[in-house]
Design a protein around this motif. Structure first.
Motif, short mmCIF file in Angstrom:
data_model
loop_
_atom_site.label_atom_id
_atom_site.label_comp_id
_atom_site.label_asym_id
_atom_site.label_seq_id
_atom_site.Cartn_x
_atom_site.Cartn_y
_atom_site.Cartn_z
N ARG A 1 2.88 45.73 73.37
CA ARG A 1 3.12 44.33 73.03
C ARG A 1 2.22 43.45 73.90
NH1 ARG A 1 9.33 42.64 71.57
NH2 ARG A 1 9.62 44.08 69.83
N GLN A 2 1.96 42.26 73.41
CA GLN A 2 1.15 41.30 74.15
C GLN A 2 2.06 40.35 74.94
OE1 GLN A 2 -2.24 41.49 74.21
NE2 GLN A 2 -1.95 43.33 72.96
N ALA A 3 1.57 39.93 76.10
CA ALA A 3 2.39 39.10 76.98
C ALA A 3 1.60 37.90 77.50
CB ALA A 3 2.91 39.93 78.14
N VAL A 4 2.34 36.89 77.95
CA VAL A 4 1.74 35.66 78.49
C VAL A 4 2.00 35.60 79.99
CG1 VAL A 4 1.74 33.13 78.40
CG2 VAL A 4 2.14 34.45 76.30
N ALA B 1 7.15 27.48 79.74
CA ALA B 1 7.26 27.78 78.30
C ALA B 1 8.37 28.80 78.05
CB ALA B 1 5.93 28.34 77.78
N THR B 2 9.16 28.52 77.02
CA THR B 2 10.24 29.45 76.64
C THR B 2 10.07 29.97 75.21
OG1 THR B 2 11.63 27.60 75.92
CG2 THR B 2 11.90 28.37 78.20
N GLY B 3 9.10 29.42 74.49
CA GLY B 3 8.87 29.85 73.12
C GLY B 3 7.45 29.55 72.69
N ILE B 4 7.10 29.96 71.50
CA ILE B 4 5.74 29.77 70.99
C ILE B 4 5.39 28.30 70.88
CG2 ILE B 4 4.26 30.13 68.96
CD1 ILE B 4 5.67 32.82 68.56
N ALA B 5 6.35 27.47 70.49
CA ALA B 5 6.09 26.03 70.34
C ALA B 5 5.62 25.42 71.66
CB ALA B 5 7.34 25.33 69.85
N ASP B 6 6.16 25.93 72.78
CA ASP B 6 5.77 25.39 74.09
C ASP B 6 4.35 25.78 74.47
OD1 ASP B 6 8.38 24.38 74.40
OD2 ASP B 6 9.07 26.29 75.23
N LEU B 7 3.83 26.84 73.86
CA LEU B 7 2.49 27.31 74.20
C LEU B 7 1.39 26.57 73.46
CD1 LEU B 7 3.16 31.17 74.04
CD2 LEU B 7 3.04 29.78 76.11
N LYS B 8 1.74 25.89 72.37
CA LYS B 8 0.74 25.31 71.50
C LYS B 8 -0.16 24.28 72.18
CE LYS B 8 3.07 26.05 67.07
NZ LYS B 8 1.99 26.95 66.54
N LYS B 9 0.39 23.53 73.13
CA LYS B 9 -0.41 22.47 73.76
C LYS B 9 -1.06 22.91 75.06
CE LYS B 9 2.33 18.70 71.78
NZ LYS B 9 3.14 17.47 72.06
N LEU B 10 -0.87 24.16 75.43
CA LEU B 10 -1.42 24.66 76.69
C LEU B 10 -2.87 25.12 76.55
CD1 LEU B 10 1.57 26.83 77.98
CD2 LEU B 10 1.06 24.44 78.49
N ARG B 11 -3.52 25.20 77.68
CA ARG B 11 -4.88 25.77 77.73
C ARG B 11 -4.70 27.28 77.92
NH1 ARG B 11 -7.10 23.00 82.87
NH2 ARG B 11 -4.93 23.48 83.46
N LEU B 12 -5.02 28.04 76.89
CA LEU B 12 -4.80 29.48 76.90
C LEU B 12 -6.12 30.23 76.93
CD1 LEU B 12 -2.03 29.62 74.13
CD2 LEU B 12 -1.70 29.52 76.61
N TYR C 1 -3.59 37.06 69.06
CA TYR C 1 -2.24 36.49 69.13
C TYR C 1 -2.29 34.99 69.46
CZ TYR C 1 0.86 40.48 68.43
OH TYR C 1 1.58 41.50 67.86
N ILE C 2 -3.26 34.60 70.26
CA ILE C 2 -3.41 33.17 70.55
C ILE C 2 -3.79 32.41 69.29
CG2 ILE C 2 -4.75 31.44 71.80
CD1 ILE C 2 -5.01 33.42 74.10
N THR C 3 -4.82 32.89 68.60
CA THR C 3 -5.33 32.16 67.44
C THR C 3 -4.44 32.28 66.20
OG1 THR C 3 -6.71 34.06 66.85
CG2 THR C 3 -7.71 32.36 68.23
N ASP C 4 -3.80 33.44 66.02
CA ASP C 4 -3.04 33.68 64.78
C ASP C 4 -1.54 33.42 64.91
OD1 ASP C 4 -5.48 34.52 63.80
OD2 ASP C 4 -5.04 36.65 64.03
N VAL C 5 -0.99 33.58 66.11
CA VAL C 5 0.45 33.41 66.30
C VAL C 5 0.77 32.08 66.97
CG1 VAL C 5 2.54 34.38 67.35
CG2 VAL C 5 0.80 35.91 66.39
N VAL C 6 0.14 31.83 68.11
CA VAL C 6 0.40 30.56 68.80
C VAL C 6 -0.24 29.40 68.04
CG1 VAL C 6 0.08 29.27 70.95
CG2 VAL C 6 0.53 31.74 71.03
N LYS C 7 -1.46 29.58 67.60
CA LYS C 7 -2.23 28.53 66.92
C LYS C 7 -2.25 27.25 67.76
CE LYS C 7 -0.99 30.40 62.38
NZ LYS C 7 -0.30 30.19 61.09
N PRO C 8 -2.87 27.33 68.94
CA PRO C 8 -2.86 26.19 69.87
C PRO C 8 -3.64 24.99 69.34
CG PRO C 8 -4.41 27.86 70.61
CD PRO C 8 -3.68 28.46 69.45
N THR C 9 -3.32 23.82 69.88
CA THR C 9 -3.98 22.60 69.43
C THR C 9 -5.40 22.48 70.00
OG1 THR C 9 -2.97 21.40 71.28
CG2 THR C 9 -1.81 21.37 69.17
#
Length: 294
Positions: A147-150, A161-172, A183-191
């Motif tokens: 599995r992939q981890a943050v 962050a406690t969920g995917i929504a919290d990760l969207k605005k972060l610098r990943l 997983y960043i581009t397809d699951v998190v889909k950051p802004t």
């Protein structure tokens, strides 16, 4: 004397033999013989210690440099320590090659599964099996479910962050060509566009220097980074497997390699007899749990 009837009998007998020969030639063959192609049976082509390898009598195994823990130890793939080094030697032994018959080669991660003829017999380097990569290379069956981890610095924006929504605005950030980046581009889909690094070392440095809020790696690597390399970081959580199918690491082989069924058979045997589980318990026992990000 009756030459005509005798000649006739001989002719009939000859015709009968010919018909029988034709019938046998056209009859369905036993399954085990029918499955043998022009190059011989799989059993013959997978003869222990006598595979059609790059170098006769040797098995050339590739991985990246540096070779990270917990997959390898002390950046020395040939020492047999670390999960993937141990797996590599177990596969080699299953194929009939002792430790002295294994030759290690350095190949960059992204190049291992790029199109083109390979210089190795097989590559072991945390390469996840995917349909896209199968277009360019062969894979063995999976030797590890992952599995992939943050990871984020304690007290930083990413650590909250406690969920995917919290990760969207972060610098990943993540290493190029990895499923971690997927997983960043397809699951998190950051802004904002994720930072992409040639090596995990660069991603770790970016995290330590505050250039990114969090990085994504496979879970065992995340445990090692936070326990031994970036000790002021913590694992924020792990992603669920996508599509209901576990992500698996597989051994990489040349596209259409005659070794693929042999190597797959070796991996399957090691899974069935408990060897893979024992190796995992020894080298990855700490990577057992982390919160699931949803």
């Amino acid at each position: 004397m009756h030459p005509a009837p005798r000649a006739l009998r001989r002719a009939v007998a000859a015709a009968t033999v010919a018909l029988l020969a034709t019938a046998v030639g056209c009859a369905p063959q036993p399954e085990e013989k029918a499955s043998a192609g022009p190059s011989g049976s799989t059993a013959k082509s997978c003869a222990r210690g006598a595979l059609a390898t790059r170098t006769a009598g040797k098995l050339t195994i590739a991985t990246d440099e540096p070779a990270y823990e917990p997959w390898f130890k002390d950046d020395k793939p040939a020492n047999g320590e670390g999960f993937e080094s141990a797996v590599a030697y177990a596969v080699a032994k299953q194929l009939g090659y002792g430790k002295d018959a294994v030759v290690w080669q350095s190949v960059p991660f992204n190049k291992a599964f790029a199109p083109g003829v390979k210089s190795f017999d097989l590559d072991i380097n945390q390469v996840s099996i995917s349909a896209e990569r199968r277009k360019a290379v062969d894979f063995s069956s999976g030797y590890y479910d992952v599995r992939q981890a943050v990871i984020a610095l304690k007290g930083g924006a990413g650590a909250r962050a406690t969920g995917i929504a919290d990760l969207k605005k972060l610098r990943l950030g993540a290493q190029v060509g990895t499923t971690s980046l997927d997983y960043i581009t397809d699951v998190v889909k950051p802004t904002r566009q994720p930072a992409v690094y040639a090596k995990n070392d660069q991603a770790k440095s970016a995290l330590k220097n505050g250039q990114v809020d969090a990085v994504v790696t496979d879970l065992p690597t995340a445990f090692y980074i936070t326990s031994a390399e970036v000790t002021d970081a913590r694992i924020v959580g792990q992603f669920e497997n996508q599509g209901g199918t576990p992500e698996q690491f597989g051994l990489v082989l040349d596209k259409g390699s005659a070794l693929t069924p042999c190597v797959t058979g070796a991996v399957d045997a090691l899974r069935e007899n408990g060897t893979l589980a024992a190796i995992e318990k020894r080298w990855l026992s700490d990577a057992v749990d982390a919160p699931v990000l949803k």
